[in-house]
Design an enzyme around this catalytic site. Sequence first.
Site, PDB file in Angstrom:
ATOM      1  N   ASN A   1       0.847  -1.191   0.000  1.00 15.41           N
ATOM      2  CA  ASN A   1       0.000   0.000   0.000  1.00 15.41           C
ATOM      3  C   ASN A   1       0.882   1.242   0.000  1.00 15.41           C
ATOM      4  O   ASN A   1       1.346   1.693   1.042  1.00 15.41           O
ATOM      5  CB  ASN A   1      -0.909  -0.024   1.242  1.00 15.41           C
TER       6      ASN A   1
ATOM      7  N   ASN B   1      -5.786   6.640  -1.198  1.00 15.81           N
ATOM      8  CA  ASN B   1      -6.724   6.077  -2.178  1.00 15.81           C
ATOM      9  C   ASN B   1      -7.391   4.787  -1.674  1.00 15.81           C
ATOM     10  O   ASN B   1      -8.064   4.101  -2.431  1.00 15.81           O
ATOM     11  CB  ASN B   1      -6.029   5.835  -3.526  1.00 15.81           C
ATOM     12  N   ASP B   2      -7.213   4.469  -0.401  1.00 19.04           N
ATOM     13  CA  ASP B   2      -7.805   3.224   0.109  1.00 19.04           C
ATOM     14  C   ASP B   2      -9.331   3.253  -0.017  1.00 19.04           C
ATOM     15  O   ASP B   2      -9.959   2.244  -0.358  1.00 19.04           O
ATOM     16  CB  ASP B   2      -7.404   2.983   1.569  1.00 19.04           C
TER      17      ASP B   2
ATOM     18  N   GLY C   1      -6.102  -2.272   0.411  1.00 16.46           N
ATOM     19  CA  GLY C   1      -5.497  -0.955   0.139  1.00 16.46           C
ATOM     20  C   GLY C   1      -4.223  -0.962  -0.679  1.00 16.46           C
ATOM     21  O   GLY C   1      -3.664   0.092  -0.976  1.00 16.46           O
TER      22      GLY C   1
ATOM     23  N   ASP D   1      -1.770  -0.974  -3.897  1.00 10.76           N
ATOM     24  CA  ASP D   1      -1.993  -0.136  -5.083  1.00 10.76           C
ATOM     25  C   ASP D   1      -0.764  -0.078  -5.996  1.00 10.76           C
ATOM     26  O   ASP D   1       0.267  -0.724  -5.714  1.00 10.76           O
ATOM     27  CB  ASP D   1      -2.416   1.274  -4.661  1.00 10.76           C
TER      28      ASP D   1
ATOM     29  N   ASP E   1      -7.425 -14.579 -18.852  1.00 14.19           N
ATOM     30  CA  ASP E   1      -8.131 -15.404 -17.873  1.00 14.19           C
ATOM     31  C   ASP E   1      -8.995 -16.464 -18.574  1.00 14.19           C
ATOM     32  O   ASP E   1      -9.390 -16.286 -19.723  1.00 14.19           O
ATOM     33  CB  ASP E   1      -9.027 -14.442 -17.074  1.00 14.19           C
TER      34      ASP E   1
ATOM     35  N   GLU F   1      -4.887 -18.903 -19.680  1.00 17.82           N
ATOM     36  CA  GLU F   1      -5.151 -19.772 -18.534  1.00 17.82           C
ATOM     37  C   GLU F   1      -6.121 -20.876 -18.973  1.00 17.82           C
ATOM     38  O   GLU F   1      -7.329 -20.712 -18.901  1.00 17.82           O
ATOM     39  CB  GLU F   1      -5.758 -18.977 -17.378  1.00 17.82           C
TER      40      GLU F   1
HETATM   41 CA    CA Z   1      -3.851   2.413  -1.185  1.00 21.40          CA
END
Ligand code: CA
Length: 618
Positions: A140, A145-146, A165, A167, A332, A361
């Site tokens: 984090n 920006n959490d 959180g 980033d 994916d 995948e």
């Molecule tokens: Ca963050």
Amino acid sequence: MIKFKNILFLFFIFTSSLLPAKGITIDRVDPPYWWTGMKNHHLQLMVHGNRIAETTPVVNYPGVKLEKIIHTQSSNYLFLNLIIDETTKPGTLTINFIKEKKQIVSMPYELKQRDQSLGNHEGFDASDVIYLLMPDRFANGDTTNDDVTGMLEKADRTNPNGRHGGDIKGIENHLDYLTGLGATAVWINPLLENNMPAYSYHGYAMTDFYKVDPRFGSNSDYKNLIRKAHQKGLKVIQDMVFNHCGTNYFWKGDLPTKDWYNQWPEFTRSNYRGGVVTDPHASKSDEHKMVAGWFDTSMADLNQDNELVANYLIQNSIWWIESTGLDGIRQDTYPYPYKDFMAKWMQRILEEYPHFNVVGEAWLSYPVSVAYWMENDRNFDGYHSYLTNVFDFPLMYAISKAFNEPEGWSTGTAELYEIISQDFVYSHPENLVLFADNHDGDRFFSKMGEDLKRFKLAMAFLMTTRGIPQIYYGTEILMTGLEHNGHGDIRKDFPGGWPGDTLNAFVAEGRTKEQNEAFNYLKTLMNWRKNKKVIHTGKLTHYIPQDGVYVYFRYNNTKSVMVLLNNTEEDKTIDCSRFSENLSGYTKGRTVIKQRIIDNLNTITVPAKSPLIIELEK
Ligand code: CA
């Protein structure tokens, strides 16, 4: 007070019914911008806005032709097919939307100059080691920006299935950690917006294919991350999902077409049996359920048979490659979308970027099933996937078993031998991406019963056999976790990634003795591997495991590396005469980890439950 509120409410109901319907607007265009000078001259814009389909768009820009206007069931969408010819100059064109001879609204649209400085789109290969990380759980770097206004899920580090959180800034802060370890590429689990009320941290229910989730950062933060990674010699692989999107995508409640998603009378899950797609005996109903069933209630199944959906997805990946300079894509759930679409997508990417890589995948247990998805000209139904790389799931299962089992006819290292011996089914075994664990399964150290010796055996194998190794964040510091305890258990926060963390495993002082031993082992091996062409492109010859030891050689015309994996609980002294076809011409060697000289190649002693990697010398 209550009375006054009620009056206001009634007034609102009364007046709103008399107001004219909301005006014609434009609120979004995808892709948000494009480029001149692309090899493919076609571009399809999705224009979204209130009643926009009541207008007729007009384009007036030298070299740009509005070839076709497509209306759908919703009056809030227009699809515009543009042709941008070779001579078109970069600039901003204006699209005017006309109704009854009046211009109702106009929209600028930028055609950029291609930026060659962003990257060479050369992809990744067996000279790389890929480090997979989950951005919410790695570090984090920006606590502001959490929580972001407008985003449904707030950070809650006490919830194993919540957002924690992590980033883009957190990744950027630790690029030197990754390169120091010896990683040359980083695969980041999805960074795009996931505005879903729960489980949004993993990123696989995207609600905007064109926008980085603001809780991770911005599109420009992502672009800067790639630029900085490139400066440090680290490639970036973007995780993409074309099978499904989050049910909160902006088109929620107003799909461009009725068949935008695969529709069912009631919610119907995929049967998750990827093998039915390649099964010559499969029933049509099983196959239909596999590809058109939904992955989850929160993940709507995109219908790539609809050409508008197909174009939307294809252009999206080209937009990310071109705008950021990323080096590869991890796609994916590869067998879940319509496979003809996936082939078309791959062709289009390779048309634009001939040396680019995509790893699919295809989570299947047998080499023959996985091999179907790697481009080849041998498929029983003539299918060409054009897919450059696939994950080696069969080898992952074998690695997970081999070092936990006693050696036997079909157990222990025979598991590895058997899988590798089936490489003839692959058009390019060297393009398999190898891994011991990833974000969807048990942590590797847990699978090894938290035994460091087994762990080292597996890592030695992963870094020296054919293919492109990938490790999962935290594997290098022996993180543990079991899938049956919930996905949160296998996706724990990297210690030291959060301000105030009591332990910091990014530095040696913050790691335990055992963690440092694992870390230093991998670091030595990965950094050694970086410049070893013989490991990247050399041939592989392996010998049937005998007396509990699996021996193989990686070699080319000038170099040879001998690998011995002793999977027994006792030291083994090997008579090497059996390996003369590979040892001929070599008289001595040097071990990779301890740099010990081996001056007798007639017999070699391998300590119990240990690997020995020897660079042979003449
Ligand atoms: Ca963050």
